[in-house]
Design a protein around this motif. Structure first.
Motif, PDB file in Angstrom:
ATOM      1  N   MET A   1       0.841  -1.194   0.000  1.00 42.74           N
ATOM      2  CA  MET A   1       0.000   0.000   0.000  1.00 42.74           C
ATOM      3  C   MET A   1       0.874   1.241   0.000  1.00 42.74           C
ATOM      4  O   MET A   1       1.927   1.274   0.642  1.00 42.74           O
ATOM      5  N   GLN A   2       0.457   2.267  -0.719  1.00 41.76           N
ATOM      6  CA  GLN A   2       1.211   3.515  -0.810  1.00 41.76           C
ATOM      7  C   GLN A   2       1.078   4.305   0.486  1.00 41.76           C
ATOM      8  O   GLN A   2      -0.023   4.454   1.027  1.00 41.76           O
ATOM      9  N   THR A   3       2.205   4.803   0.982  1.00 42.26           N
ATOM     10  CA  THR A   3       2.245   5.506   2.259  1.00 42.26           C
ATOM     11  C   THR A   3       3.046   6.789   2.127  1.00 42.26           C
ATOM     12  O   THR A   3       4.138   6.785   1.552  1.00 42.26           O
ATOM     13  N   LYS A   4       2.512   7.882   2.668  1.00 37.52           N
ATOM     14  CA  LYS A   4       3.253   9.137   2.677  1.00 37.52           C
ATOM     15  C   LYS A   4       4.489   9.014   3.558  1.00 37.52           C
ATOM     16  O   LYS A   4       4.444   8.406   4.628  1.00 37.52           O
ATOM     17  N   ALA A   5       5.577   9.630   3.096  1.00 42.19           N
ATOM     18  CA  ALA A   5       6.810   9.624   3.870  1.00 42.19           C
ATOM     19  C   ALA A   5       7.579  10.901   3.578  1.00 42.19           C
ATOM     20  O   ALA A   5       7.187  11.702   2.715  1.00 42.19           O
ATOM     21  N   TYR A   6       8.669  11.090   4.335  1.00 39.42           N
ATOM     22  CA  TYR A   6       9.598  12.191   4.101  1.00 39.42           C
ATOM     23  C   TYR A   6      10.962  11.567   3.919  1.00 39.42           C
ATOM     24  O   TYR A   6      11.416  10.782   4.772  1.00 39.42           O
ATOM     25  N   ALA A   7      11.626  11.898   2.808  1.00 40.68           N
ATOM     26  CA  ALA A   7      12.863  11.209   2.451  1.00 40.68           C
ATOM     27  C   ALA A   7      13.956  12.186   2.049  1.00 40.68           C
ATOM     28  O   ALA A   7      13.684  13.276   1.537  1.00 40.68           O
ATOM     29  N   ALA A   8      15.191  11.755   2.292  1.00 41.60           N
ATOM     30  CA  ALA A   8      16.368  12.420   1.725  1.00 41.60           C
ATOM     31  C   ALA A   8      16.789  11.624   0.497  1.00 41.60           C
ATOM     32  O   ALA A   8      16.904  10.394   0.562  1.00 41.60           O
ATOM     33  N   GLN A   9      17.006  12.306  -0.606  1.00 43.76           N
ATOM     34  CA  GLN A   9      17.356  11.625  -1.854  1.00 43.76           C
ATOM     35  C   GLN A   9      18.857  11.524  -2.069  1.00 43.76           C
ATOM     36  O   GLN A   9      19.318  10.762  -2.922  1.00 43.76           O
ATOM     37  N   SER A  10      19.628  12.297  -1.299  1.00 45.69           N
ATOM     38  CA  SER A  10      21.092  12.273  -1.396  1.00 45.69           C
ATOM     39  C   SER A  10      21.642  12.897  -0.115  1.00 45.69           C
ATOM     40  O   SER A  10      20.882  13.498   0.665  1.00 45.69           O
ATOM     41  N   PRO A  11      22.955  12.792   0.124  1.00 49.61           N
ATOM     42  CA  PRO A  11      23.523  13.366   1.348  1.00 49.61           C
ATOM     43  C   PRO A  11      23.336  14.870   1.471  1.00 49.61           C
ATOM     44  O   PRO A  11      23.345  15.403   2.584  1.00 49.61           O
ATOM     45  N   PHE A  15      15.173  17.206   3.007  1.00 46.50           N
ATOM     46  CA  PHE A  15      14.088  16.226   3.018  1.00 46.50           C
ATOM     47  C   PHE A  15      12.891  16.763   2.241  1.00 46.50           C
ATOM     48  O   PHE A  15      12.656  17.978   2.187  1.00 46.50           O
ATOM     49  N   GLY A  16      12.134  15.842   1.673  1.00 45.96           N
ATOM     50  CA  GLY A  16      10.927  16.232   0.971  1.00 45.96           C
ATOM     51  C   GLY A  16       9.930  15.099   0.916  1.00 45.96           C
ATOM     52  O   GLY A  16      10.248  13.939   1.244  1.00 45.96           O
ATOM     53  N   ALA A 321       6.953  19.775  13.457  1.00 44.33           N
ATOM     54  CA  ALA A 321       6.254  19.277  12.273  1.00 44.33           C
ATOM     55  C   ALA A 321       7.252  18.534  11.392  1.00 44.33           C
ATOM     56  O   ALA A 321       8.459  18.807  11.423  1.00 44.33           O
ATOM     57  N   MET A 322       6.762  17.607  10.598  1.00 48.49           N
ATOM     58  CA  MET A 322       7.641  16.878   9.695  1.00 48.49           C
ATOM     59  C   MET A 322       8.404  17.829   8.769  1.00 48.49           C
ATOM     60  O   MET A 322       9.583  17.626   8.468  1.00 48.49           O
ATOM     61  N   GLN A 323       7.742  18.886   8.382  1.00 53.10           N
ATOM     62  CA  GLN A 323       8.363  19.834   7.443  1.00 53.10           C
ATOM     63  C   GLN A 323       9.511  20.628   8.070  1.00 53.10           C
ATOM     64  O   GLN A 323      10.237  21.322   7.368  1.00 53.10           O
ATOM     65  N   GLU A 324       9.700  20.499   9.378  1.00 57.45           N
ATOM     66  CA  GLU A 324      10.766  21.216  10.078  1.00 57.45           C
ATOM     67  C   GLU A 324      11.998  20.359  10.324  1.00 57.45           C
ATOM     68  O   GLU A 324      12.902  20.759  11.051  1.00 57.45           O
ATOM     69  N   ILE A 325      12.071  19.179   9.703  1.00 60.97           N
ATOM     70  CA  ILE A 325      13.122  18.230  10.052  1.00 60.97           C
ATOM     71  C   ILE A 325      14.517  18.759   9.715  1.00 60.97           C
ATOM     72  O   ILE A 325      15.468  18.557  10.481  1.00 60.97           O
ATOM     73  N   ASP A 326      14.689  19.435   8.588  1.00 62.19           N
ATOM     74  CA  ASP A 326      16.019  19.937   8.251  1.00 62.19           C
ATOM     75  C   ASP A 326      16.471  21.013   9.239  1.00 62.19           C
ATOM     76  O   ASP A 326      17.643  21.045   9.648  1.00 62.19           O
ATOM     77  N   LYS A 327      15.555  21.859   9.641  1.00 58.03           N
ATOM     78  CA  LYS A 327      15.875  22.861  10.661  1.00 58.03           C
ATOM     79  C   LYS A 327      16.248  22.176  11.975  1.00 58.03           C
ATOM     80  O   LYS A 327      17.186  22.586  12.669  1.00 58.03           O
ATOM     81  N   ALA A 328      15.526  21.118  12.311  1.00 61.91           N
ATOM     82  CA  ALA A 328      15.826  20.378  13.541  1.00 61.91           C
ATOM     83  C   ALA A 328      17.222  19.759  13.480  1.00 61.91           C
ATOM     84  O   ALA A 328      17.965  19.783  14.468  1.00 61.91           O
ATOM     85  N   TYR A 329      17.593  19.213  12.318  1.00 63.46           N
ATOM     86  CA  TYR A 329      18.942  18.647  12.174  1.00 63.46           C
ATOM     87  C   TYR A 329      20.001  19.730  12.412  1.00 63.46           C
ATOM     88  O   TYR A 329      21.016  19.486  13.062  1.00 63.46           O
ATOM     89  N   GLY A 330      19.770  20.922  11.857  1.00 59.86           N
ATOM     90  CA  GLY A 330      20.714  22.014  12.067  1.00 59.86           C
ATOM     91  C   GLY A 330      20.861  22.353  13.539  1.00 59.86           C
ATOM     92  O   GLY A 330      21.966  22.626  14.030  1.00 59.86           O
ATOM     93  N   ARG A 331      19.760  22.327  14.267  1.00 60.36           N
ATOM     94  CA  ARG A 331      19.825  22.608  15.703  1.00 60.36           C
ATOM     95  C   ARG A 331      20.488  21.464  16.462  1.00 60.36           C
ATOM     96  O   ARG A 331      21.196  21.700  17.446  1.00 60.36           O
ATOM     97  N   THR A 347       1.321  15.983  10.923  1.00 62.69           N
ATOM     98  CA  THR A 347       1.743  17.093  10.046  1.00 62.69           C
ATOM     99  C   THR A 347       2.156  16.585   8.671  1.00 62.69           C
ATOM    100  O   THR A 347       2.120  17.334   7.689  1.00 62.69           O
ATOM    101  N   LEU A 348       2.571  15.329   8.601  1.00 66.79           N
ATOM    102  CA  LEU A 348       2.838  14.692   7.300  1.00 66.79           C
ATOM    103  C   LEU A 348       1.542  14.180   6.696  1.00 66.79           C
ATOM    104  O   LEU A 348       1.248  14.424   5.519  1.00 66.79           O
ATOM    105  N   ARG A 349       0.762  13.508   7.502  1.00 68.43           N
ATOM    106  CA  ARG A 349      -0.469  12.869   7.009  1.00 68.43           C
ATOM    107  C   ARG A 349      -1.440  13.911   6.463  1.00 68.43           C
ATOM    108  O   ARG A 349      -2.124  13.674   5.464  1.00 68.43           O
ATOM    109  N   ASN A 350      -1.496  15.084   7.100  1.00 72.05           N
ATOM    110  CA  ASN A 350      -2.475  16.104   6.720  1.00 72.05           C
ATOM    111  C   ASN A 350      -1.945  17.149   5.747  1.00 72.05           C
ATOM    112  O   ASN A 350      -2.662  18.069   5.381  1.00 72.05           O
ATOM    113  N   ALA A 351      -0.681  16.978   5.316  1.00 71.56           N
ATOM    114  CA  ALA A 351      -0.093  17.932   4.371  1.00 71.56           C
ATOM    115  C   ALA A 351      -0.781  17.809   3.020  1.00 71.56           C
ATOM    116  O   ALA A 351      -1.186  16.709   2.595  1.00 71.56           O
ATOM    117  N   ALA A 352      -0.900  18.935   2.348  1.00 73.50           N
ATOM    118  CA  ALA A 352      -1.558  18.924   1.036  1.00 73.50           C
ATOM    119  C   ALA A 352      -0.724  18.147   0.039  1.00 73.50           C
ATOM    120  O   ALA A 352       0.488  18.146   0.103  1.00 73.50           O
TER     121      ALA A 352
END
Length: 352
Positions: A1-11, A15-16, A321-331, A347-352
């Protein structure tokens, strides 16, 4: 089944959004809607390829708390609607001596990591908790009995909690024992809390005088600023056990000198460069030991979760929020978090 996720495509990519395929639950599988996922420093190291072997796309996350949405016909321990958790492993060989002993983290054939791991018997990549759902064999799913309001703060127990619990239990932390916890970060803050809850006289070590009050608030009976030689000398030869959570190369000898005869210092942090070689004299003249420990097996992880639920022990967390993950890594790189980020997966599940 297809599932929403947040992934890094390269080093180097941010994330997106990304869609992954989760298998349909088999006879012994538990399907879980991910509610919260802790953010571990291992996530950052893997996503940015700071450790070797990252496969992309990379969907990290191994501190997972969620709700059961489906179970296979042979599942006995979980029902739809239960709160369940998944930690750092989703499979192992199940037949080597370590697996037989419930210490799957030391599986002689290599456990299957929750993310960036080979599916057992195949080459497919595994995807972790930065996703809306996950399907895991019942054997590697944990029961959660904390109150609903605590669930975000339960998530880090699945890595930071068990990584400190396992050595504390293995080396007998408890009443009548003097235990040191080196470092007050994501791992160290849980080490202090758990050592205190187990009844040990708990001493926190930090290089920062500014963390003294915070360490005491976590449950430390005493706090030592480790860069002050007089404070260190006052504790010479007095510790039964020291848990060293620091993931930066440093001199181990000053801490070895604090151990009693037959005392042990266990390392759980993995520095990018090796520690200085310890002075052998400090070991042999006190029959002292330096050891290592890796996460924990499924039975001891369940034991830890049950203990924490009974005692009201959770991590100190900051929700993002999931969309804040890169900022969180920086911190995280700047140690600007007290003490663990946790993703609200809605925040991922309900994202447009």
């Amino acid at each position: 089944m297809q599932t929403k996720a947040y992934a890094a495509q390269s080093p180097t990519d941010l994330f997106g959004p990304y869609e992954i395929e989760r298998r349909a639950p088999g006879a012994r599988d538990v399907a879980i809607e991910v509610l919260y996922c802790g953010v571990c420093h291992s996530d950052l190291h893997t996503a940015r390829s700071e450790w070797p072997g990252t496969r992309y796309p990379c969907v990290p996350g191994h501190e997972i708390v969620g709700r059961v949405t489906a179970v296979g016909a042979d599942v006995a321990k979980f029902r739809v609607g239960d709160v369940a958790a998944v930690g750092c492993m989703v499979d192992s060989c199940r037949h080597c001596p370590s697996c037989d002993d419930g210490l799957e983290q030391y599986c002689q054939h290599g456990f299957t990591a929750t993310y960036n791991g080979n599916v057992f018997g195949g080459g497919e990549n595994t995807f972790g908790g930065y996703s809306a759902s996950i399907v895991v064999d019942e054997r590697f799913v944990l029961r959660v009995s904390h109150p609903e309001a605590d669930l975000p703060a339960v998530a880090p127990l699945l890595c930071a909690g068990i990584t400190t619990w396992s050595p504390l239990r293995r080396w007998g932390a408890g009443p009548g024992k003097k235990v040191g916890i080196v470092g007050i970060g994501g791992l160290g803050h849980m080490g202090v809390k758990l050592s205190h809850a187990l009844g040990a006289h708990t001493v926190a070590f930090t290089t920062s005088p500014g963390k003294i009050d915070a360490a005491k608030a976590l449950g430390a009976d005493e706090v030592v600023v480790s860069k002050h030689p007089d404070e260190m000398a006052a504790h010479a030869g007095s510790f039964d056990f020291i848990l060293n959570t620091v993931a930066v190369s440093h001199d181990l000898d000053p801490f070895v000198a604090l151990l009693k005869r037959d005392g042990t210092m266990t390392l759980v942090g993995v520095p990018a460069t090796p520690h200085l070689s310890p002075n052998v004299g400090g070991l042999i003249f006190g029959r002292r030991s330096i050891a290592g420990s890796l996460i924990g097996g499924i039975p001891e992880t369940q034991e830890m979760l049950d203990f924490c639920a009974e005692r009201g022990v959770v991590a100190d967390v900051e929700m993002i929020a999931m969309q804040e993950i890169d900022k969180a890594y920086g911190r995280m790189v700047k140690s600007d978090v007290k003490y663990r980020f946790v993703i609200d997966v809605d925040t991922l599940r309900n994202a447009a």
